[in-house]
Design an enzyme around this catalytic site. Structure first.
Site, PDB file in Angstrom:
ATOM      1  N   ASP A 186     -34.489  11.763  13.214  1.00 24.01           N
ATOM      2  CA  ASP A 186     -33.586  10.665  12.845  1.00 24.01           C
ATOM      3  C   ASP A 186     -33.000  11.013  11.483  1.00 24.01           C
ATOM      4  O   ASP A 186     -33.549  11.828  10.737  1.00 24.01           O
ATOM      5  CB  ASP A 186     -34.325   9.332  12.808  1.00 24.01           C
ATOM      6  CG  ASP A 186     -33.375   8.149  13.011  1.00 24.01           C
ATOM      7  OD1 ASP A 186     -32.154   8.332  12.861  1.00 24.01           O
ATOM      8  OD2 ASP A 186     -33.852   7.049  13.315  1.00 24.01           O
ATOM      9  N   LEU A 187     -31.892  10.392  11.172  1.00 19.40           N
ATOM     10  CA  LEU A 187     -31.138  10.749   9.973  1.00 19.40           C
ATOM     11  C   LEU A 187     -32.018  10.710   8.720  1.00 19.40           C
ATOM     12  O   LEU A 187     -32.557   9.665   8.367  1.00 19.40           O
ATOM     13  CB  LEU A 187     -29.959   9.789   9.805  1.00 19.40           C
ATOM     14  CG  LEU A 187     -29.070  10.019   8.582  1.00 19.40           C
ATOM     15  CD1 LEU A 187     -28.395  11.377   8.656  1.00 19.40           C
ATOM     16  CD2 LEU A 187     -28.040   8.901   8.466  1.00 19.40           C
TER      17      LEU A 187
END
Length: 795
Positions: free
Chosen positions: A318-319
């Protein structure tokens, strides 16, 4: 000598160029594995690491007036970092600062993605096309696309086939604009409504989530290898691995404390089903499980996902979650160590572009990561690119984008999903449907005419005429009535309140439709974290935005915020018949409304056609059959409250009982249904065992309608704790007035299984109770059957 060296270099370059031109990986007649092997053999370490890098896409173009061009930053990323993909190239929202003017409309988007791919193919040594990855759970998060209800509303339809059609439409819109990866399904279990991202989930039940998740995968990816290449499908990315939806205290990204058995029995159930159904990409979570961050969880990423389940797609962070191992979780001391830990744990690609890159290169040079491990990840990423057909044709028809995106069929589909998601919670004395002979209607409330409030998080800016609010829907439905609209109050801010005006409107009306709830609408004044999560404003001097849900907006209470309840109480006190319509992203406390408001509709975030859909239900042109995919509590002190908890039965509190106000699976209809003739039989042995169930459902009312028939099971005695009941089948069926329909279910050993004391997945011999009904609490028919042998699953 110098001339000889120069000539030799020129000849070498020509030979190399000729070799690359005729390289096997460019031959579409070869298998994906053969093409990947050949390409991988030609790549440098720098090029390999670049393929694992996915920077923020919206920075890769600029737009002035009507002209959009690729940016110098993009050219630099290709030249120096050899990037393999972009995330959110077409994304537009307040965080990206892309507006209707500065962002890309569909044909502009198609033109830019073509230029993006053309540039990388013509200006990199190997000409590897990019994965262009986009947010897509309730519509492509880009300008001009179709906005569907959010996932919690999708799940309320209890109609996987309809959700598959929705996913097909979303995929077609993404691919028509040149992107090729869609983020979804989100299969997080939502057991704590304080958590800000409940709206993005399919609710609290692993079976329902699994069925909806499989529909998204099938709709996104198609059902054959050729479907991925036909220009209408995208690779799907499952979110979030694993158990992200139950952070302690409801804090987004917070630590998760669950046992291994609960993890595999419930939270991993829909993930396993997604893997078995061919999901091509999986995203890690920001959270940790029992002290191990998901982005560093080798046991789950390698042992479970790869070795036990055979997942052969790629895992993406995830970012910012790789950097988060250092900055948030504090389990490493350097960026190099963060990259090494994530890579060795099984994370293949870096979303955001700051977690791998130089740090991963340093880790390889320091012998913390082997190049063989890098090769594994690159192989997986390249494999998806070949499966998508990007090496053979990465381009799209620009004119076609304008025809496909938000076309009339997709708008009709958005309306149908919204209609089927509307859940009627109360209808005292059959106040609904409202008469079409009404002359004076009051439409009141914070969400009655607020376009963005009904769309949910992860939504792009909208042209005003794209969205139909509840007020507009009622005006469309009742053009000859006098409709008096009063906002009355905002969702959160208490300075924007005029309750006396609302009282006056209600007094002068035959009925009052009060539209309240919450909002995930971001605005351009909101500040954002690096991950894109919104930051909550605490300034005492500024007007509060409506946003009280959506990523980053966790709650400590679940009451209607601001003066919304005061407004509702004031309207009800006038004596005018009142309908409450709820537009929101999470379950809220509805104790007072449930006791005092005669009719309540829950629409969650119903998308662009929400106003038309709600109006059709209000005035009886559509018979509601939505069902709750999540329990609605009576008090925050009950949390977590979910229907499928393990034995023993839950005890009541001193103040209130332990039951939900509205249970999982609950929803009313204008029709009434009668259940009968439940029969059960068990056939076959071992893995071939099947439990067959049949029953009859009759519409005994004078109105045609849909019923959602729900099948629950209870293992009457098990070697470890098991749920008091668990959903193991459902069917939404349309039944005409007076008609009887035959309903059949088939249960396989997996649906009977649990994880025993040795964590073996086993369907244990013994008695099972079957409960058939209209909700988890409204059980109409019961019977039992016996499984005569232990059946070990996956062996």
């Amino acid at each position: 000598m110098k001339k000889f060296c120069l000539c030799f270099l020129l000849i070498s370059n020509v030979l190399l160029s000729q070799e690359l031109k005729n390289a096997a990986y460019k031959d579409p007649s070869l298998s994906v594995d053969a093409r990947v092997d050949d390409l991988l053999s030609l790549m440098t370490l720098e090029e390999k690491i670049g393929q694992l890098t996915t920077p923020l896409g919206w920075k890769m173009y600029s737009k002035k007036g009507d002209k959009a061009t690729i940016s110098e930053l993009y050219k630099e990323e290709i030249r120096t970092r050899h990037i393999g993909g972009l995330w959110g190239l077409l994304r537009a929202d307040p965080w990206t600062q892309k507006t209707l003017e500065t962002g890309l409309h569909p044909k502009e988007a198609a033109k830019i993605t073509n230029e993006i791919q053309k540039y990388v193919i013509e200006n990199s040594r190997l000409g590897i096309p990019l994965l262009l990855e986009e947010e897509a759970m309730h519509g492509h998060m880009a300008i001009g696309t179709t906005v569907f209800p959010t996932a919690i509303g999708q799940a309320s339809t209890w109609n996987p086939e309809l959700i598959k059609k929705m996913a097909e439409a979303i995929a077609e819109e993404i691919r028509a604009q040149g992107a090729n990866v869609g983020y979804g399904p989100i299969v997080d279990l939502a057991r704590d409504p304080r958590w800000s991202r409940v709206e993005e989930t399919f609710g609290e039940d692993p079976y329902l989530i699994s069925e909806m998740g499989k529909s998204i995968i099938s709709g996104f990816q198609g059902n054959t290898a050729e479907d991925l290449k036909n220009g209408k499908h995208v690779a799907a990315t499952l979110k979030h691995f694993a158990a992200y939806g139950v952070p302690e205290g409801g804090h987004n990204g917070g630590a998760v404390y669950i046992g291994e058995r609960d993890l595999f029995q419930n939270f991993m159930y829909p993930v396993k089903e997604a893997v078995d159904n061919g999901i091509l990409s999986i995203m890690t979570a920001y959270s940790s499980i029992d002290g191990i961050p998901s982005t560093a969880h080798k046991k789950l990423l390698e042992n479970t996902l790869r070795e036990d389940w055979g997942f052969n797609g790629f895992v993406i962070s995830d970012l910012g979650s790789i950097e988060g191992l250092l900055g948030s979780h504090h389990i490493v001391a350097t960026e190099e160590d963060a990259a090494a830990v994530a890579m060795n744990a099984g994370v293949d690609a870096d979303l955001g572009g700051n977690g791998y890159d130089d740090a991963l290169m340093s880790a390889v040079k320091a012998n913390k990561v082997s190049e063989d491990r890098i090769d594994e990840s690159v192989r997986r990423v390249l494999g998806v690119k070949f499966k998508l057909g990007l090496f053979d044709n990465p381009y799209v028809d620009v004119e076609n984008a304008g025809k496909v995106v938000r076309n009339s069929d997709h708008i009709k589909l958005a309306k149908e999903v919204a209609l089927q998601s509307v859940t009627m919670l109360k209808n005292e004395n059959n106040l609904l449907p409202l008469s079409k002979n009404l002359k004076n209607i009051a439409v009141i409330g914070a969400n009655a005419d607020m376009q963005y409030n009904q769309l949910g998080d992860y939504t792009a800016p909208q042209a005003e005429d794209n969205i139909i609010t509840v007020l507009e829907g009622i005006q469309n439905k009742m053009p000859n009535a006098t409709i008096n609209y009063v906002k009355g109050t905002a969702v959160r801010d208490t300075t924007q309140t005029d309750i006396p005006a609302a009282i006056e409107a209600a007094k002068n009306a035959e009925v009052a439709v009060v539209v309240l709830g919450g909002s995930s609408a971001r605005d351009f004044k909101t500040e954002y974290q690096e991950t894109g999560a919104a930051m909550i404003s605490s300034s005492e001097n500024e007007i509060l935005s409506d946003m009280e849900s959506g990523e980053g907006y966790d709650r400590s209470t679940l009451k209607l915020m601001g003066k919304q309840l005061e407004l509702l109480q004031a309207v009800v006190s006038t004596g005018t018949p009142t309908v409450l319509v709820l537009i929101k992203g999470r379950p809220l406390l509805l104790n007072w409304p449930s006791e005092n408001v005669p009719a309540i509709l829950d629409a969650w975030y119903p998308g662009q056609e929400g106003g038309n859909a709600i109006a059709k239900v209000l005035f009886g042109d559509f018979n509601p059959a939505g069902r709750l995919p999540v329990s609605v509590p009576k008090s925050v002190g009950q949390l977590p409250v979910y229907y499928n908890h393990w034995f023993p039965e839950r005890r009541d509190y001193v103040e209130i009982d332990a039951k939900a106000l509205y249970p999982f699976g609950y929803g009313l209809s204008f029709s009434e249904f009668e259940y009968s003739d439940l029969k059960v039989s068990v056939e076959g042995k071992g893995h071939n065992t099947k439990v067959n169930l049949s029953l009859k459902v009759k519409n005994i009312s004078d109105k045609d309608g849909d019923e959602v028939v729900q099948l629950y099971l209870r293992d009457m005695m098990s070697s470890v704790l098991s749920p008091v009941k668990q959903l193991r089948g459902f069917e939404r069926v349309s039944i005409k007035s007076g008609e009887t329909r035959n309903i059949n279910f088939e249960i396989l050993p997996q649906e009977l299984s649990l994880f025993d004391v040795d964590m073996e997945q086993v369907a244990e011999a013994g008695e099972f109770k079957v409960m058939i009904g209209a909700s988890s609490e409204d059980i109409r028919l019961e019977t039992t059957f016996e499984l005569l042998e232990n059946i070990t699953i996956n062996k």
